[in-house]
Design an enzyme around this catalytic site. Structure first.
Site, PDB file in Angstrom:
ATOM      1  N   ASP A  90      64.535  40.114 -74.074  1.00 30.64           N
ATOM      2  CA  ASP A  90      65.302  41.357 -73.983  1.00 30.64           C
ATOM      3  C   ASP A  90      64.708  42.274 -72.908  1.00 30.64           C
ATOM      4  O   ASP A  90      65.256  43.344 -72.622  1.00 30.64           O
ATOM      5  CB  ASP A  90      65.432  42.056 -75.343  1.00 30.64           C
ATOM      6  CG  ASP A  90      64.103  42.466 -75.939  1.00 30.64           C
ATOM      7  OD1 ASP A  90      63.050  42.151 -75.347  1.00 30.64           O
ATOM      8  OD2 ASP A  90      64.113  43.105 -77.009  1.00 30.64           O
ATOM      9  N   GLU A 227      51.534  40.514 -78.210  1.00 31.68           N
ATOM     10  CA  GLU A 227      51.629  41.349 -77.001  1.00 31.68           C
ATOM     11  C   GLU A 227      50.755  42.592 -77.115  1.00 31.68           C
ATOM     12  O   GLU A 227      50.731  43.260 -78.152  1.00 31.68           O
ATOM     13  CB  GLU A 227      53.093  41.770 -76.772  1.00 31.68           C
ATOM     14  CG  GLU A 227      53.250  42.679 -75.546  1.00 31.68           C
ATOM     15  CD  GLU A 227      54.699  42.895 -75.096  1.00 31.68           C
ATOM     16  OE1 GLU A 227      55.611  42.245 -75.652  1.00 31.68           O
ATOM     17  OE2 GLU A 227      54.893  43.702 -74.174  1.00 31.68           O
TER      18      GLU A 227
END
Ligand code: KIV
Length: 326
Positions: A90, A227
């Site tokens: 995304d 992340e």
């Protein structure tokens, strides 16, 4: 979403130059488009979800390589480069569509780009992101949204969040849809996190992150993206689970790495996040190439005779008989 900074990607997608084959042209003037895979690509074993799930570095595996791609040419290049996984992320929102965060993209956007990637028939496993609000409302809604990505050509979906999301992960896995988790800095939580900030810096937050990873593994995720967390924390999480972790801004002690296409290739170079290594400078190369083209058009140096179509000599001669006013 790859999000320790704001991006408003300015890349312009141009369709591959369409060439007109003019009647009577020498057919050898047109380079034929081939869809035949190269022998190297054809002989490679398929990359499957179980194959990825088994890739733990501590068990002797080579680290997994994942890169994002959003269109057919990008997917072809990633495939030819031999990466293991393509993520239709995304991050599309920021690096391709020009938004400031990933909250703006929809399932329709992701389906559109996943289909483009899949049409390239890439060798890597294609994972598509479930965008924000596509997996938060109910298991039924989550399954329907994920199924659209699978029907567009993805082999698995990715979603953000840990313990909060296990109900949705279980629903997807029950429906035979493989799920990749994503924890740590989760860009869809930008407002809740108060910005794109490195996560899991306190002992409590680290414990919660390890719990999140275990919960995702227990719910059936075949791998987990980590992340924006300190390397030491990524190493702890990687040790705590049997499925591979794939890091971005998570240091070297994970089971694989992922980078955003535009960062890796230097297409997007206005920001330089610490975790990015640029392997090319395609933005500058592209600007230079377009400036050279503009200069050639303006001076008349482009197109030359070799870039123009010509009449057969006898037709040209006949035309000349009538003079230019014919
Ligand atoms: O959307 C994306 O590109 C991602 C990766 C950076 C992990 O989620």
């Amino acid at each position: 979403g790859n999000g320790t900074r704001t991006r408003d990607g300015s890349s312009v997608m141009t369709p591959a130059g369409s060439r007109l084959a003019l009647d009577g042209d020498d057919p050898t003037e047109e380079a034929p488009m081939s869809s035949t895979p190269t022998p190297a690509a054809a002989s490679r074993a398929p990359i499957t979800v179980p194959g990825v799930a088994a890739r733990k570095v501590r068990d002797g595996a080579v680290p997994l390589v994942m890169v994002t791609a959003y269109d057919a040419p990008g997917a072809r290049m990633a495939s030819e480069a031999g990466v293991d996984l393509i993520l239709v992320g995304d991050s599309l929102a920021m690096v391709v569509l020009g938004y400031d965060d990933t909250l703006q993209v929809t399932v329709d956007d992701l389906v559109h780009h996943t289909a483009a990637v899949a049409r390239a028939k890439p060798h890597p496993l294609v994972v598509a992101d479930l965008p924000w609000l596509a997996y938060h409302l109910s298991p039924e809604d989550t399954i329907r949204n994920a199924a659209r990505l699978i029907r567009a050509g993805a082999g698995a979906v990715k979603l953000e969040g840990g313990r909060k999301r296990t109900r949705m992960v279980e629903a997807l896995v029950d429906t035979e849809i493989p799920v990749m988790g994503h924890i740590g800095l989760t860009p869809q939580s930008v407002h809740a996190m108060g910005g794109f900030k490195v996560q899991a810096k306190s002992a409590d937050a680290i414990r919660l992150l390890v719990d999140d990873a275990k919960a995702l593994e227990h719910a059936g995720c075949f791998s987990i993206v980590l992340e924006g967390v300190p390397s030491e924390v990524a190493a702890l999480v990687t040790e705590a689970v049997d499925v591979p972790t794939i890091g971005i801004g998570a240091g070297p002690d994970v089971d694989g790495q992922v980078l955003v296409y535009h960062d890796l290739l230097g297409i997007e170079d206005r920001m330089a996040p610490k975790f990015v290594r640029r392997y090319a400078s395609l933005r500058q190369a592209s600007v230079d190439a377009m400036a050279a083209y503009a200069a050639d058009v303006r001076t008349g140096a482009f197109p030359g005779p070799e870039e123009s179509y010509h009449l057969a000599a006898d037709v040209a001669e006949t035309l000349a008989l009538y003079g230019s006013g014919a």
